[in-house]
Design a protein around this motif. Structure first.
Motif, mmCIF file in Angstrom:
data_model
loop_
_atom_site.group_PDB
_atom_site.id
_atom_site.type_symbol
_atom_site.label_atom_id
_atom_site.label_comp_id
_atom_site.label_asym_id
_atom_site.label_seq_id
_atom_site.Cartn_x
_atom_site.Cartn_y
_atom_site.Cartn_z
ATOM 1 N N HIS A 290 -6.605 7.507 18.418
ATOM 2 C CA HIS A 290 -6.346 6.107 19.305
ATOM 3 C C HIS A 290 -7.585 6.091 20.493
ATOM 4 O O HIS A 290 -8.031 4.851 20.608
ATOM 5 C CB HIS A 290 -5.050 6.711 20.399
ATOM 6 C CG HIS A 290 -4.853 5.727 21.566
ATOM 7 N ND1 HIS A 290 -5.321 6.085 22.866
ATOM 8 C CD2 HIS A 290 -4.620 4.321 21.617
ATOM 9 C CE1 HIS A 290 -4.982 5.007 23.704
ATOM 10 N NE2 HIS A 290 -4.736 4.186 22.582
ATOM 11 N N ALA A 293 -10.160 4.428 18.233
ATOM 12 C CA ALA A 293 -10.047 2.950 17.862
ATOM 13 C C ALA A 293 -10.318 2.019 18.997
ATOM 14 O O ALA A 293 -11.120 0.795 19.129
ATOM 15 C CB ALA A 293 -8.252 2.868 17.553
ATOM 16 N N GLY A 321 -13.267 1.271 10.624
ATOM 17 C CA GLY A 321 -11.956 0.922 11.519
ATOM 18 C C GLY A 321 -10.783 0.929 10.699
ATOM 19 O O GLY A 321 -9.649 1.193 11.101
ATOM 20 N N GLU A 322 -10.866 0.536 9.392
ATOM 21 C CA GLU A 322 -9.653 0.607 8.389
ATOM 22 C C GLU A 322 -9.291 1.888 8.349
ATOM 23 O O GLU A 322 -8.088 2.304 8.197
ATOM 24 C CB GLU A 322 -9.730 -0.146 7.230
ATOM 25 C CG GLU A 322 -11.076 0.313 6.347
ATOM 26 C CD GLU A 322 -12.358 -0.275 6.577
ATOM 27 O OE1 GLU A 322 -13.111 -0.372 5.792
ATOM 28 O OE2 GLU A 322 -12.382 -0.977 7.927
ATOM 29 N N ASP A 323 -10.142 2.948 8.156
ATOM 30 C CA ASP A 323 -9.698 4.370 7.912
ATOM 31 C C ASP A 323 -8.889 5.038 9.230
ATOM 32 O O ASP A 323 -8.177 5.674 9.251
ATOM 33 C CB ASP A 323 -11.046 5.294 7.741
ATOM 34 C CG ASP A 323 -11.268 5.083 6.379
ATOM 35 O OD1 ASP A 323 -11.087 4.158 5.681
ATOM 36 O OD2 ASP A 323 -12.533 5.950 5.900
ATOM 37 N N VAL A 324 -9.549 4.342 10.439
ATOM 38 C CA VAL A 324 -8.798 5.038 11.934
ATOM 39 C C VAL A 324 -7.446 4.331 11.995
ATOM 40 O O VAL A 324 -6.375 5.230 11.980
ATOM 41 C CB VAL A 324 -9.674 4.293 12.942
ATOM 42 C CG1 VAL A 324 -8.882 4.832 14.230
ATOM 43 C CG2 VAL A 324 -10.996 4.919 12.921
ATOM 44 N N GLN A 325 -7.377 3.056 11.535
ATOM 45 C CA GLN A 325 -5.963 2.693 11.330
ATOM 46 C C GLN A 325 -5.149 3.234 10.481
ATOM 47 O O GLN A 325 -3.843 3.490 10.525
ATOM 48 C CB GLN A 325 -5.873 1.008 11.321
ATOM 49 C CG GLN A 325 -6.848 0.477 12.430
ATOM 50 C CD GLN A 325 -6.116 0.482 13.796
ATOM 51 O OE1 GLN A 325 -4.599 0.623 13.861
ATOM 52 N NE2 GLN A 325 -6.897 0.371 14.713
ATOM 53 N N PHE A 326 -5.616 3.536 9.305
ATOM 54 C CA PHE A 326 -4.751 4.224 8.166
ATOM 55 C C PHE A 326 -4.324 5.664 8.656
ATOM 56 O O PHE A 326 -3.188 5.964 8.187
ATOM 57 C CB PHE A 326 -5.478 4.254 6.979
ATOM 58 C CG PHE A 326 -4.931 5.008 5.846
ATOM 59 C CD1 PHE A 326 -3.986 4.703 5.273
ATOM 60 C CD2 PHE A 326 -5.506 6.396 5.540
ATOM 61 C CE1 PHE A 326 -3.364 5.330 4.171
ATOM 62 C CE2 PHE A 326 -5.019 6.945 4.619
ATOM 63 C CZ PHE A 326 -3.884 6.585 3.900
ATOM 64 N N TYR A 328 -4.141 6.866 11.552
ATOM 65 C CA TYR A 328 -3.001 6.879 12.861
ATOM 66 C C TYR A 328 -1.858 6.597 12.308
ATOM 67 O O TYR A 328 -0.849 7.299 12.701
ATOM 68 C CB TYR A 328 -3.507 5.694 13.703
ATOM 69 C CG TYR A 328 -2.721 5.654 14.969
ATOM 70 C CD1 TYR A 328 -3.198 6.668 16.098
ATOM 71 C CD2 TYR A 328 -1.775 4.984 15.164
ATOM 72 C CE1 TYR A 328 -2.527 6.474 16.998
ATOM 73 C CE2 TYR A 328 -1.094 4.886 16.537
ATOM 74 C CZ TYR A 328 -1.297 5.980 17.323
ATOM 75 O OH TYR A 328 -0.676 5.923 18.509
ATOM 76 N N GLN A 329 -1.663 5.431 11.389
ATOM 77 C CA GLN A 329 -0.472 5.160 10.774
ATOM 78 C C GLN A 329 0.190 6.232 10.099
ATOM 79 O O GLN A 329 1.418 6.589 9.987
ATOM 80 C CB GLN A 329 -0.382 3.863 9.829
ATOM 81 C CG GLN A 329 0.827 3.309 9.555
ATOM 82 C CD GLN A 329 1.864 2.951 10.510
ATOM 83 O OE1 GLN A 329 1.217 2.522 11.614
ATOM 84 N NE2 GLN A 329 3.190 2.879 10.358
#
Length: 701
Positions: A290, A293, A321-326, A328-329
């Protein structure tokens, strides 16, 4: 002298020594300096944020011998007695232990007396929300209009439990939780003054464990000093608190960043040696992700609440950025599924392996996993590929992942009628379609060049074909040219070559130009001017008897779009008119009602009635339907008749044709009414409006 704990030894004795709560101190200092004092103050906030401390400092400011000010001297007898907790005019009441109304009344009995030594008699009621309802009621009047020498200072951790009548009589100040940065700053000052060696990481652990309470932080520091034998070390504090080493969380994230499965499982093994709460480990990972991000969006917004701001910024630069969101989810879903795993560690490992296996493959610096090539091209896997169908709707289902080449994926068995749907796809590049045609025709397998399923709908009409004029034979070629692309349909498609053989059969009196437009496949009875099965519904609805007998049949058999019904050769007269009047009273429905609606009565000889049935509606006619129609007629007339039905085109109007004629008349009346409506004409004149004819319907439809 006995040891005094840090929480009491370092309790602030003036507003200058307070840590945090600037918004409360500013209001109190200004009120004291300007002599604008209220008679009741309410301090709210969680435990250990300074409610009682501020109340005691305020009592000291009110009774200091040097005068009322925001800076008490701290040296006079009043200040010393308040610090030592023995000032007679400062009455501290624990509302949690004195909740009864009798205790409150005893307290209020002494309010009228003047203070013994101080300037004001101060009542400090702690945990005031614990008072009973009767105690609050007894306190209301005195709290609203106390004597001029009395001040009430109330403190509570749960202001929602206070009656609004109490809240409206007090000045309320809400104290905030202490952020970890402020706690670490204060602990650094205290331990430096106490000459206690410490590590900064240990103070951050204590600051987070305090959860916003300065008193809890001081108490935990006392415990850490005792645990570490006079030193505050990070390893000792971590062992004392049973918390996870924050660096190991970064070790897991670094292994994910590198795509190193061996390092990832090794990090999990090191975590397992501490016997952690795996759900808590996932929570720590989510907290770090978090903050990463946030750092990617706004680096200045990242706080140093956990002493790892530099690490967070470094991860923000390294992780896409897409790795961080992935991640996290995936971590959120893993926390939900963790109780379902055979054991928490295996569940945690599976979460990490999913993160590693399904990470976005197109991210910069991400190791790409090469999928095994099946060795079969989608263009040559099916030798019956049809270049005419181009990119038919079958392509998305045949190949899950979208590919740049779509033309060669559709099998040749795809019906030619689907080509108009995909024509816009092939329109920008007709040369590519021609190239695909040449490529498919060059394949060694030649059998599917003219597949039977494509020719079958064109060459096999259901009824027997009748001779037709040459104009009708040329019409199908025009139909093919309309939806298809020019280089595909006419020049390359094998369907066109086989179309001239089965000429569509149409009755001579039907208009020649409308046959190919209505349907692309030959139909011997395509131009019959009779209504579909559901046409008689409107006739029944408008009849005087109001008998809607075709409800269930209309819902099952009525087509989505009704073709126009041609009028009969002659209007109904004589027996045909009698049948128009008699038929709605028979109460027929379903297929039997549809057959009766397309008949006309031609002769009555004694007990023998002869009907003519429209050939276009004779597909559903059989002996059972004739028997049902005969039984209904006998039941209505009350006598036994013999009904003979001959499949022959009626010369006079049938009930279905009458219904179509009435419906057309009602529709035309509705169109005329709209066209002559003054409001519609005014809107057309003022706004240039246009009337959509397809939206006009009669009110009695």
């Amino acid at each position: 002298m006995s040891y005094q704990v840090l929480a009491r030894k370092w309790r602030p004795r003036s507003f200058r020594e307070m840590v945090g709560q600037t918004h409360v101190l500013k209001a109190l200092i200004n009120a004291l300096d300007n002599q604008r004092l209220h008679h009741a103050y309410l301090f709210t906030g969680t435990r250990g944020v300074g409610k009682t401390t501020i109340a005691r400092i305020l009592a000291k400011c009110l009774n200091c011998e040097t005068g009322i000010s925001s800076t008490p001297c701290g040296q006079c007898s009043v200040c010393r007695e308040i610090d030592e907790g023995r000032f007679v005019d400062l009455i501290e009441v624990d509302a949690a232990s004195r909740t009864k109304v009798e205790d409150t009344r005893e307290l209020l009995d002494n309010v009228q007396y003047a203070p013994s030594r101080g300037r004001y008699k101060v009542y400090l009621i702690d945990e005031v929300h614990m008072l009973s309802t009767h105690s609050f009621n007894a306190l209301l009047k005195t709290l609203e209009e106390p004597p001029p020498h009395v001040k009430f200072l109330l403190a509570t951790t749960d202001p929602q439990k206070l009656p609004v009548t109490i809240l409206s009589r007090c000045l309320q100040f809400s104290l905030k939780n202490m952020p970890p940065e402020r706690v670490v700053e204060h602990l650094t000052h205290v331990l430096g003054a106490e000459n206690v060696p410490f590590e900064t990481d240990a103070l951050w652990l204590l600051g987070r464990a305090a959860d916003g309470s300065m008193r809890d932080a001081m108490s935990l520091t006392d415990q850490a000093i005792a645990f570490g034998e006079g030193k505050v070390l990070a390893a000792d504090v971590r062992a004392m608190l049973g918390t996870l080493d924050h660096g190991q969380v970064y070790g897991v994230l670094h292994a994910l960043l590198q795509g190193d499965a061996r390092a990832l499982l090794e990090a999990v093994r090191h975590l397992a040696e501490q016997g952690p709460d795996w759900n808590g480990v996932l929570s720590e990972m989510l907290n770090v992700l978090h903050r990463v991000a946030i750092a990617q969006v706004l680096p200045d917004a990242v706080d140093n609440g956990q002493g790892d701001r530099e690490r967070v910024l470094a991860l923000a630069e390294a992780l896409p950025g897409e790795d961080v969101q992935f991640y996290y989810q995936m971590g959120l879903i893993g926390r939900r599924d963790l109780p379902l795993a055979p054991d928490p560690r295996s569940g945690f490992e599976m979460v990490l392996l999913r993160m590693l296996a399904f990470r976005p493959a197109d991210a910069e610096g991400t190791p790409r996993v090469q999928l095994k090539d099946p060795g079969i091209s989608q263009a040559t896997a099916d030798p019956r590929s049809n270049p005419v169908a181009g990119a038919a709707p079958l392509a998305p289902t045949a190949i899950p992942a979208p590919q740049p080449v779509v033309v060669d994926r559709v099998p040749a068995s795809a019906p030619a009628v689907s080509a108009p749907i995909v024509a816009p796809v092939a329109e920008p590049a007709p040369a590519a379609v021609e190239a695909s045609v040449a490529q498919v025709e060059a394949l060694p397998v030649a059998e599917p060049v003219a597949p039977a399923p494509v020719v079958e709908p064109v060459a096999e009409p259901e009824p027997e074909p009748e001779p037709s004029s040459p104009e009708i034979v040329e019409a199908p070629a025009e139909v093919v040219d309309l939806p298809w692309e020019e280089p595909v349909a006419v020049a390359e498609s094998p369907v066109v070559a086989s179309e001239p053989e089965p000429a569509p059969a149409v009755e001579p009196e039907a208009p020649v130009a409308e046959v190919p437009v209505a349907q692309s496949l030959p139909d011997a009875e395509a131009d019959d001017d009779e209504p579909p099965p559901g046409d008689y519904d409107d006739y029944c609805a408008s009849d005087a008897d109001g008998m809607a007998y075709l409800d269930d049949f209309a819902s099952a058999e009525e087509p989505a779009a009704e073709p126009d019904v041609m009028p009969a050769a002659q209007p109904a007269t004589g027996l045909a008119a009698e049948w128009l009047d008699l038929f709605p009273r028979l109460g027929l429905s379903g297929m039997t009602g549809n057959i009766g609606a397309n008949c006309t009565l031609v002769s009555v000889e004694d007990d023998v009635w002869r009907l003519h049935l429209d050939p276009a509606q004779s597909a559903l006619f059989n002996a059972t339907q004739q028997r049902r129609l005969n039984d209904a007629l006998n039941q209505h007339l009350g006598r036994t008749l013999k009904l003979e039905v001959e499949v022959r085109r009626p010369e006079q109007e049938t009930p279905a044709q009458a219904a179509a004629r009435k419906r057309a008349a009602r529709q035309q009346q509705a169109v005329d009414a709209i066209a002559s409506d003054p409001l519609v004409l005014k809107m057309i004149e003022l706004f240039g409006a246009q009337v959509r004819a397809d939206t006009i319907e009669p009110l009695d439809r």
